[in-house]
Design a protein around this motif. Sequence first.
Motif, short mmCIF file in Angstrom:
data_model
loop_
_atom_site.label_atom_id
_atom_site.label_comp_id
_atom_site.label_asym_id
_atom_site.label_seq_id
_atom_site.Cartn_x
_atom_site.Cartn_y
_atom_site.Cartn_z
N ARG A 76 0.64 -0.89 -0.03
CA ARG A 76 -0.05 0.05 0.10
C ARG A 76 0.93 1.20 -0.12
N ARG A 77 0.48 2.22 -0.98
CA ARG A 77 1.23 3.52 -0.98
C ARG A 77 0.47 4.48 -0.51
N GLY A 78 -0.74 4.33 0.12
CA GLY A 78 -1.74 5.39 0.62
C GLY A 78 -2.59 5.97 -0.11
N LEU A 79 -3.31 7.07 0.42
CA LEU A 79 -4.10 7.87 -0.57
C LEU A 79 -3.42 8.84 -1.50
N ILE A 80 -3.85 8.88 -2.70
CA ILE A 80 -2.94 9.77 -3.85
C ILE A 80 -3.91 10.72 -4.08
N LEU A 81 -5.35 10.62 -3.86
CA LEU A 81 -6.24 11.60 -3.97
C LEU A 81 -7.17 11.83 -2.86
N PRO A 82 -7.63 12.70 -2.38
CA PRO A 82 -8.42 12.90 -1.13
C PRO A 82 -9.76 12.78 -1.68
N PRO A 83 -10.89 12.59 -0.80
CA PRO A 83 -12.37 12.54 -1.19
C PRO A 83 -12.68 13.95 -1.89
N GLU A 84 -13.56 13.85 -2.80
CA GLU A 84 -14.44 12.78 -3.24
C GLU A 84 -13.59 12.53 -4.51
N ASN A 85 -12.95 11.34 -4.77
CA ASN A 85 -12.46 11.19 -6.02
C ASN A 85 -12.27 9.53 -6.36
N ARG A 86 -12.75 9.10 -7.56
CA ARG A 86 -12.48 7.87 -7.91
C ARG A 86 -12.14 7.90 -9.51
N ASP A 87 -12.15 6.65 -10.16
CA ASP A 87 -11.91 6.52 -11.39
C ASP A 87 -10.66 6.99 -11.88
N VAL A 88 -9.70 6.57 -10.97
CA VAL A 88 -8.41 7.17 -11.26
C VAL A 88 -7.44 6.09 -12.17
N ALA A 89 -7.05 6.12 -13.08
CA ALA A 89 -5.90 5.45 -14.22
C ALA A 89 -4.99 6.08 -14.29
N VAL A 90 -3.71 5.56 -13.98
CA VAL A 90 -2.47 6.15 -14.20
C VAL A 90 -1.84 5.58 -15.75
N HIS A 150 -5.66 10.10 -15.15
CA HIS A 150 -7.28 10.54 -14.88
C HIS A 150 -7.74 10.53 -13.53
N HIS A 151 -8.41 11.59 -13.26
CA HIS A 151 -9.34 11.40 -12.06
C HIS A 151 -10.55 12.11 -12.13
N ARG A 152 -11.44 11.83 -11.19
CA ARG A 152 -12.76 12.17 -11.26
C ARG A 152 -13.19 12.78 -9.86
N ILE A 161 -20.08 23.34 -6.34
CA ILE A 161 -20.08 23.93 -7.54
C ILE A 161 -19.42 22.77 -8.26
N GLY A 162 -19.95 22.71 -9.57
CA GLY A 162 -18.99 21.93 -10.84
C GLY A 162 -19.78 20.60 -10.81
N ALA A 163 -19.56 19.93 -12.22
CA ALA A 163 -20.02 18.55 -12.64
C ALA A 163 -19.00 17.42 -12.23
N ALA A 164 -19.59 16.44 -12.61
CA ALA A 164 -18.70 15.15 -12.20
C ALA A 164 -17.95 15.04 -13.63
N SER A 165 -16.83 15.76 -13.50
CA SER A 165 -16.01 15.87 -14.87
C SER A 165 -14.50 14.84 -14.81
N MET A 166 -14.08 14.70 -16.00
CA MET A 166 -12.67 14.16 -15.91
C MET A 166 -11.60 14.98 -15.82
N TRP A 167 -10.84 14.83 -14.97
CA TRP A 167 -9.67 16.04 -14.83
C TRP A 167 -8.48 15.00 -15.10
N ILE A 168 -7.32 15.73 -14.98
CA ILE A 168 -6.02 15.07 -15.25
C ILE A 168 -4.93 15.39 -14.23
#
Lengths: 355, 355
Positions: free
Chosen positions: B178-192, B204-206, B212-219
């Motif tokens: 385990r390398r710990g949490l790489i992104l804090p809540p609320e965030n999922r759908d992460v692919a390196v 990618h992260h979501r 404010i804001g939509a459930a969008s894809m971020w990098i």
Amino acid sequence: MIPRLTRFPENPLIAPEQVRPSLEGWEVVCTFNPGAVLWRDEVRLLVRVAERPRSERPEEVTAPVLDLSSDPPRLTTLRVRRDDPELEEMDPRWFRYRGQTYLTTISHLRLARSHEGRRFVVEDTPALAPQVWYEGFGAEDPRITELEGRYLVTYTAVSKHGIATALATTEDFATFTRRGLILPPENRDVAVFPGRINGRYACHHRPFPRHIGAASMWIAYSPDLVHWGGHDLLMLPRPGAWDGGRIGGGAVPIRTDRGWLCIYHGADESNRYALGAVLCDLEQPACVLARSDEPFLVPEAPYETEGFFDNVVFTCGAVLRGDTVSIYYGAADKYVCGAEASLSEVLDSLTSAAS
Amino acid sequence: MIPRLTRFPENPLIAPEQVRPSLEGWEVVCTFNPGAVLWRDEVRLLVRVAERPRSERPEEVTAPVLDLSSDPPRLTTLRVRRDDPELEEMDPRWFRYRGQTYLTTISHLRLARSHEGRRFVVEDTPALAPQVWYEGFGAEDPRITELEGRYLVTYTAVSKHGIATALATTEDFATFTRRGLILPPENRDVAVFPGRINGRYACHHRPFPRHIGAASMWIAYSPDLVHWGGHDLLMLPRPGAWDGGRIGGGAVPIRTDRGWLCIYHGADESNRYALGAVLCDLEQPACVLARSDEPFLVPEAPYETEGFFDNVVFTCGAVLRGDTVSIYYGAADKYVCGAEASLSEVLDSLTSAAS
């Protein structure tokens, strides 16, 4: 019991009517939530200045928005009639229109300076004004950390895409270099510790999750201030208590021989914002040594109980001189105020409660 | 027009009744959303296995929770009577009780292997099971990236403190670090991404913002896979379209000579989850070159339209062999399924639409 802070008799230190808007025909509505730092022999604040177009039309609500299609980007205004069925007014700070949330003001950061830390001269123009997409709704709530010969400013970057945290650096408070978003939405109340801990930088942050979890204080670490990881929960709201609704980091942590003194804000379930203190281990800053049961500043003065958003005291910065901690805070989301305490008394009260 | 995927005739490839629960007296309810990778000459999946105590009491809802007070932590069960006035049932996946959200199942990751990629042997015990505080409600939706001689697994770590993203690494799929949490809540759908881009790692992260804001894809980018920054918006849901409600990263991006091929999921306003594709610039992966107007997989097969949560196809992994992309996906939040397409046809359809 933690000693109550002593308010400055000069409060409010800065009020909206003293500050020049950044555009002709606009008005400054709020001057609040300043970051604070000692710069040579003066106190420097970066004040959050919230402004909007002066409106002669009470039948309208307005939202100032950065127009990124013009070069350079410029402030424009969305106007919505109050009787529009697609308008949903929420509180003085925001409204919803056609499924999108808008802020009623747009904020920038303004420099204010003072030798004794009570009478401030406010610059006439912004120090850091919205300019990029992630600041489309404003730059808010700066925390200033002096670190290795320069100043880091972490601030809330608000746009239609979310409420996130951005970093800028400066050496002189005249020019700022943007370093991008360091934490994605929804995250605010980020303060970087003034020194490395076990080789890494550290910060407090406050995610606000949508589906599961409370608005709690977290900690993260970084090798370079731009990339952050090792996210860990620091502390939770305490249901029923003064900080039972939500909590978040306040002033930049102060290094003391007994630990990191962190002044944070908590809101109760009825949205009254107060300030408290927590002491964290110097080497393991995710380890809470002591937390004040009671707040040491609650909204009581008239400038705290009535303003733009009532019953708020909210800090982004404190300055330590000798044994005196001067805490600068936003009052009622409208004014810059100050209050002070003896550092040793605060530490004594925290550590005696913990022992 | 993007070519529709061809479903494997063997679908569903893995069903809950084929999988042994991790505890006696428990039942596996869902086997879905597998990460996928080529391991020598076989396809390896990490399947999300959702389980719960076998209940003989229809008058109860149950939430399996990791008990961290025991050493080692062990699975326990919260039981709530359906007529409890403090219970609020939401959908098959979760409920609220006394102001706290709970999941009705707890997930772990289970290894499954296949030579030809269609008939899988599922291990009898978990590969990575909830063990630490941030996995208190489960480990979900893994993405597997082969990178520099090892395998990274980014997975959704759910606890009462939020839905966040954790990283684990493995070399053999037997032991995980385990390398710990790489992104804090609320965030999922992460692919390196499977390789550095201009010297940095990317993912990618979501985020799912609250206000404010939509459930969008971020990098985001990282120097070391643990610390992430440079957050940038990649793309938004398209209101009214098949991906108008929310979007998120799916399979690990596939490097092609025409760009990064990213298979993502989108849900419409009525929560129907479908799969689409986006092509991003190789050197500037935040730059979208082409995005499929239409989905290339929508829930139509009976195992996609009816299951634990109906009308869902959701991918966490794809495997490229020759010109064939095999996409592994969760169907109706219950089954592991597969479908395939010709890589060159997908790329042709995307680039012709963009030109």
